[in-house]
Design an enzyme around this catalytic site. Structure first.
Site, mmCIF file in Angstrom:
data_model
loop_
_atom_site.group_PDB
_atom_site.id
_atom_site.type_symbol
_atom_site.label_atom_id
_atom_site.label_comp_id
_atom_site.label_asym_id
_atom_site.label_seq_id
_atom_site.Cartn_x
_atom_site.Cartn_y
_atom_site.Cartn_z
ATOM 1 N N CYS A 131 27.274 26.907 74.082
ATOM 2 C CA CYS A 131 27.813 27.455 75.321
ATOM 3 C C CYS A 131 28.300 28.884 75.098
ATOM 4 C CB CYS A 131 28.993 26.606 75.806
ATOM 5 S SG CYS A 131 28.594 24.891 76.062
ATOM 6 N N LYS A 166 27.294 19.402 67.580
ATOM 7 C CA LYS A 166 25.880 19.523 67.938
ATOM 8 C C LYS A 166 25.424 20.961 67.728
ATOM 9 C CE LYS A 166 22.713 18.179 71.666
ATOM 10 N NZ LYS A 166 22.645 17.479 72.978
ATOM 11 N N GLY A 218 11.677 18.044 74.201
ATOM 12 C CA GLY A 218 10.448 17.264 74.221
ATOM 13 C C GLY A 218 9.659 17.394 72.933
#
Length: 305
Positions: A131, A166, A218
């Site tokens: 962020c 993370k 993905g």
């Protein structure tokens, strides 16, 4: 029968499959398909101390073997999550580890969110450090060792909950970032968040996303994720949760060989919501077929040339 249980930072997971933050929401969209108690864990929708509306649409774009998203952390806030979702998650997901994913624009945001969660029943906290740090001119928290360490240190001083950090792959050396957060008290790291990408509509010559750029997830990013997990495994002692393009049990085994003790799945469930259950079934058969009693036997066991 294979033992699929794993332990991360002292927390027992019935199996290594955790739903990734954002893709699974807060579990409400999947309860009609299968019990969420089938899952090892759920990393809930990324939350901020105050509710957020998210970015202006369009904020999703398809790409070859993946998607770009720029949702912008739309959420009802930490207190809203605790009030409206947490009890139901704990009730429906008996034995499933509930992880609160937290984001913020300032250190004070992260601290305030951690204070609320410290007094809740969440099992673990996952810090989203991808962020913008508004007090540092908008630079992302997780792209420097100093920024990543500062957030980790601040939250570590605020909560006794097991802490996962993370990591973003949009850095020069992810191993250095991993070492920085380990030094400041991270109990585990989750690797990786999305890669920064962009698509352009050739008819109107505008970016497809209103935010211009977004996070690529993905199967397209899976090889990058495997590399990052392997590099981090060779740099830190704390357990790693691997993520980024995992779709199958074979992907899961590959990620664990690279060094992951557990995995997160996200984008795969948009095309097959049953993918997590197929992973646990495939893992159990793989273990039985190969005489593997515990998944810990394969963690980090890749043999580099």
């Amino acid at each position: 029968m294979a033992d699929l249980s794993v332990k991360i930072a002292g927390v027992e997971f019935k199996n290594p499959v955790i739903m990734a933050s954002g893709a699974y929401g807060n579990g409400e969209c999947y309860t009609d398909l299968y019990p969420i108690s089938e899952l090892g864990g759920i990393s809930c929708k990324g939350m901020t101390i105050e509710p957020k509306m998210g970015n202006i649409p369009p904020r999703i774009a398809e790409t070859p073997s993946g998607i770009l998203n720029s949702v912008g952390l739309q959420n009802i806030g930490v207190r809203g999550f605790v009030d409206y979702y947490l009890d139901g998650l704990k009730e429906d997901g008996k034995g499933t580890v509930i992880i609160a994913n937290v984001a913020g624009a300032t250190l004070e945001d992260y601290i305030a969110a951690a204070e609320v969660l410290e007094n809740s029943s969440v099992d673990m906290i996952e810090l989203n450090i991808s962020c913008p740090n508004v007090k540092a001119g908008g630079a992302t928290w997780g792209v420097t060792c100093e920024g990543a360490a500062a957030v980790t240190k601040a939250v570590r001083a605020t909560t006794k909950k097991p802490l996962i950090v993370k990591l973003t792959p949009n850095v020069t050396s992810i191993a250095d970032i991993a070492k920085a957060v380990e030094a400041e008290g991270a109990d585990s790291i989750s690797v990786i968040n999305t890669l920064l990408g962009m698509r352009i509509d050739i008819r109107n010559r505008r970016p497809i996303l209103h935010n211009n750029v977004g996070g690529l997830s993905g199967p397209a990013i899976f090889p990058v994720a495997v590399r990052c997990v392997w590099q981090c495994f060779n740099a830190v002692k704390i357990p790693i949760i691997g993520m980024g393009g995992i779709s199958t049990w074979e992907d899961t085994v590959e990620m664990m060989l690279a060094g992951a003790s557990a995995i997160q799945m996200g984008t795969a469930i948009f095309t097959d919501p049953y993918a997590p259950l197929k992973v646990t079934e495939g893992l159990a058969k793989y273990m039985d077929d190969n005489g593997i009693k515990s998944l810990s036997e394969i963690v980090g066991q890749v043999k580099p040339w």
